[in-house]
Design a protein around this motif. Structure first.
Motif, short mmCIF file in Angstrom:
data_model
loop_
_atom_site.label_atom_id
_atom_site.label_comp_id
_atom_site.label_asym_id
_atom_site.label_seq_id
_atom_site.Cartn_x
_atom_site.Cartn_y
_atom_site.Cartn_z
N GLY A 287 9.90 13.49 4.29
CA GLY A 287 9.29 14.21 5.41
C GLY A 287 9.04 15.67 5.11
N SER A 288 8.59 15.96 3.90
CA SER A 288 8.45 17.35 3.46
C SER A 288 7.18 18.02 3.95
CB SER A 288 8.50 17.41 1.93
OG SER A 288 7.46 16.63 1.35
N HIS A 289 6.24 17.25 4.49
CA HIS A 289 4.98 17.86 4.93
C HIS A 289 5.16 18.48 6.32
CE1 HIS A 289 2.05 16.63 1.81
NE2 HIS A 289 3.06 15.83 1.51
N ARG A 290 4.79 19.75 6.43
CA ARG A 290 5.00 20.47 7.69
C ARG A 290 4.03 20.03 8.78
NH1 ARG A 290 5.76 26.73 5.57
NH2 ARG A 290 7.65 26.40 4.31
N ASP A 291 2.85 19.60 8.39
CA ASP A 291 1.84 19.23 9.36
C ASP A 291 1.31 17.83 9.05
OD1 ASP A 291 0.13 19.45 11.49
OD2 ASP A 291 -1.43 20.52 10.37
N PRO A 292 2.14 16.80 9.29
CA PRO A 292 1.73 15.44 8.90
C PRO A 292 0.58 14.94 9.76
CG PRO A 292 3.73 15.38 10.20
CD PRO A 292 3.46 16.83 9.93
N VAL A 293 -0.18 14.03 9.19
CA VAL A 293 -1.26 13.36 9.91
C VAL A 293 -0.71 12.02 10.39
CG1 VAL A 293 -3.54 12.33 9.73
CG2 VAL A 293 -3.05 14.48 8.54
N GLY B 42 4.38 5.66 -5.26
CA GLY B 42 4.49 5.66 -6.72
C GLY B 42 3.53 6.62 -7.40
N THR B 43 2.37 6.83 -6.80
CA THR B 43 1.37 7.72 -7.39
C THR B 43 1.41 9.12 -6.79
OG1 THR B 43 -0.30 6.94 -5.80
CG2 THR B 43 -0.19 5.81 -7.93
N GLY B 44 2.26 9.31 -5.78
CA GLY B 44 2.34 10.63 -5.15
C GLY B 44 1.21 10.90 -4.18
N ASP B 45 0.50 9.85 -3.75
CA ASP B 45 -0.62 10.02 -2.82
C ASP B 45 -0.16 9.74 -1.39
OD1 ASP B 45 -2.49 10.53 -4.84
OD2 ASP B 45 -2.82 8.38 -5.18
N GLY B 46 -0.91 10.28 -0.46
CA GLY B 46 -0.71 9.93 0.94
C GLY B 46 0.52 10.50 1.59
N GLY B 47 1.16 11.48 0.94
CA GLY B 47 2.41 12.01 1.48
C GLY B 47 2.27 12.72 2.81
N ARG B 48 1.06 13.08 3.17
CA ARG B 48 0.87 13.79 4.45
C ARG B 48 0.79 12.84 5.64
NH1 ARG B 48 -5.06 15.40 5.83
NH2 ARG B 48 -6.30 13.77 4.84
N TYR B 49 0.72 11.53 5.38
CA TYR B 49 0.54 10.57 6.47
C TYR B 49 1.87 10.04 6.99
CZ TYR B 49 -4.36 10.51 5.09
OH TYR B 49 -5.65 10.87 4.81
N LEU C 155 6.76 5.31 10.14
CA LEU C 155 6.93 5.18 8.70
C LEU C 155 6.23 6.34 8.00
CD1 LEU C 155 7.74 3.43 6.19
CD2 LEU C 155 5.49 2.36 6.39
N PRO C 156 6.99 7.36 7.54
CA PRO C 156 6.36 8.42 6.77
C PRO C 156 6.11 7.94 5.35
CG PRO C 156 8.71 8.85 7.01
CD PRO C 156 8.42 7.58 7.76
N VAL C 157 4.91 8.21 4.83
CA VAL C 157 4.63 7.83 3.44
C VAL C 157 5.54 8.61 2.51
CG1 VAL C 157 2.88 7.79 1.63
CG2 VAL C 157 2.27 7.14 3.97
N ASP C 158 5.81 9.86 2.85
CA ASP C 158 6.80 10.66 2.11
C ASP C 158 8.13 10.52 2.84
OD1 ASP C 158 8.38 12.49 0.86
OD2 ASP C 158 7.24 14.25 1.49
N PRO C 159 9.07 9.73 2.32
CA PRO C 159 10.33 9.49 3.05
C PRO C 159 11.11 10.76 3.32
CG PRO C 159 10.10 7.97 1.19
CD PRO C 159 9.03 9.01 1.05
N ILE D 120 0.83 -1.20 0.00
CA ILE D 120 0.00 0.00 0.00
C ILE D 120 0.86 1.25 0.00
CG2 ILE D 120 -1.67 1.32 1.35
CD1 ILE D 120 -2.78 -1.41 2.33
N VAL D 121 1.85 1.28 0.89
CA VAL D 121 2.73 2.45 0.97
C VAL D 121 3.51 2.63 -0.33
CG1 VAL D 121 4.72 3.44 2.17
CG2 VAL D 121 2.85 2.42 3.48
N ALA D 122 3.98 1.53 -0.90
CA ALA D 122 4.72 1.62 -2.18
C ALA D 122 3.83 2.20 -3.27
CB ALA D 122 5.24 0.25 -2.57
#
Length: 243
Positions: A204-210, A181-188, A198-202, A175-177
């Motif tokens: 860690g560019s999101h300032r306010d992650p969920v 690959g699609t650029g989704d879920g980066g805020r989680y 495990l950040p979905v965006d490795p 799921i994470v892969a």
């Protein structure tokens, strides 16, 4: 967490977990009355009859990939997405006895293909319905994921907590892969008890992650779109699609 935890197991262990998942699904199906099969499954728009037909025809589709591996003649899982959907709709109209027999028959056919597979066959390259070029051995993981998750979807009492950790690891990794690959879920950011987060965006560019926090079964259930049960705190919105 390793995204390839299940795939790293020896093939005979993979087959064992797959067969246990198949037995788990078949037991849950056996607990349902013929009338129960008419009721909705946990998947929107599908009755339990649709779901059983889908699982049965998935086994038949994987048989076609194993036939491809054996003969070298391309044999797609499905002629087209619409043909797959029509097959499921048609299967859902079978009477309960025929539907149960379909499940048993296709399971036996697939297991026969696996029991008779040679090393060269397991290594042969085939293509999934999503267009991935994989070794035929990947059919074991594809089927394992199918039977364990859809047993929960039957709504007969099975839970994500019943799914073995190696299978949950493989599922969450897939799921994470896909999200990456699609650029989704980066805020989680997924935070599983006893593990590194495990950040979905490795990056860690999101300032306010969920943060999605819970045990492995709860986080995987949420990520797979099966509800926020057992999480440490509510999560706003639904997760991105992965299939």
């Amino acid at each position: 967490m390793s995204a390839t935890a299940f795939r790293d197991l020896p093939l005979d262990e993979q087959l064992t977990w797959c067969r246990r998942g198949t037995a788990h699904f078949t037991r849950a199906l056996g607990d349902l009355s013929d009338h129960d099969l008419l009721l909705p499954s946990a998947l929107d728009g599908w009755t339990r009859r649709h779901l059983v037909a889908h699982v049965a025809y998935n086994a038949a589709a994987l048989c076609r990939l194993m036939d491809w591996a054996r003969t070298g003649v391309e044999t797609s899982m499905y002629a087209s997405p619409s043909a797959r959907n029509e097959e499921i709709d048609s299967g859902a109209t079978l009477n309960p006895a025929a539907l149960r027999n379909l499940n048993d028959h296709t399971v036996a056919r697939l297991d026969e293909r696996w029991r008779n597979a040679t090393g060269a066959m397991w290594r042969a390259r085939v293509r999934t319905a999503q267009g991935r070029n994989v070794a035929a051995a990947e059919t074991v993981w594809m089927r394992t994921r199918e039977v364990w998750v859809h047993t929960v979807d039957l709504g007969a009492g099975a839970r994500f907590g019943d799914i073995p950790p190696a299978v949950l690891d493989g599922l969450l990794g897939d799921i994470v892969a896909k999200w990456r690959g699609t650029g989704d879920g980066g805020r989680y950011v997924l935070r599983i008890a006893g593990r590194d987060q495990l950040p979905v965006d490795p990056a860690g560019s999101h300032r306010d992650p969920v943060v999605v926090e819970g045990d492995l079964a709860a986080v995987t259930r949420w990520a797979a779109g099966r509800g926020a049960v057992g999480l440490a705190a509510p999560v706003p919105g639904a997760p991105p699609r992965w299939l």
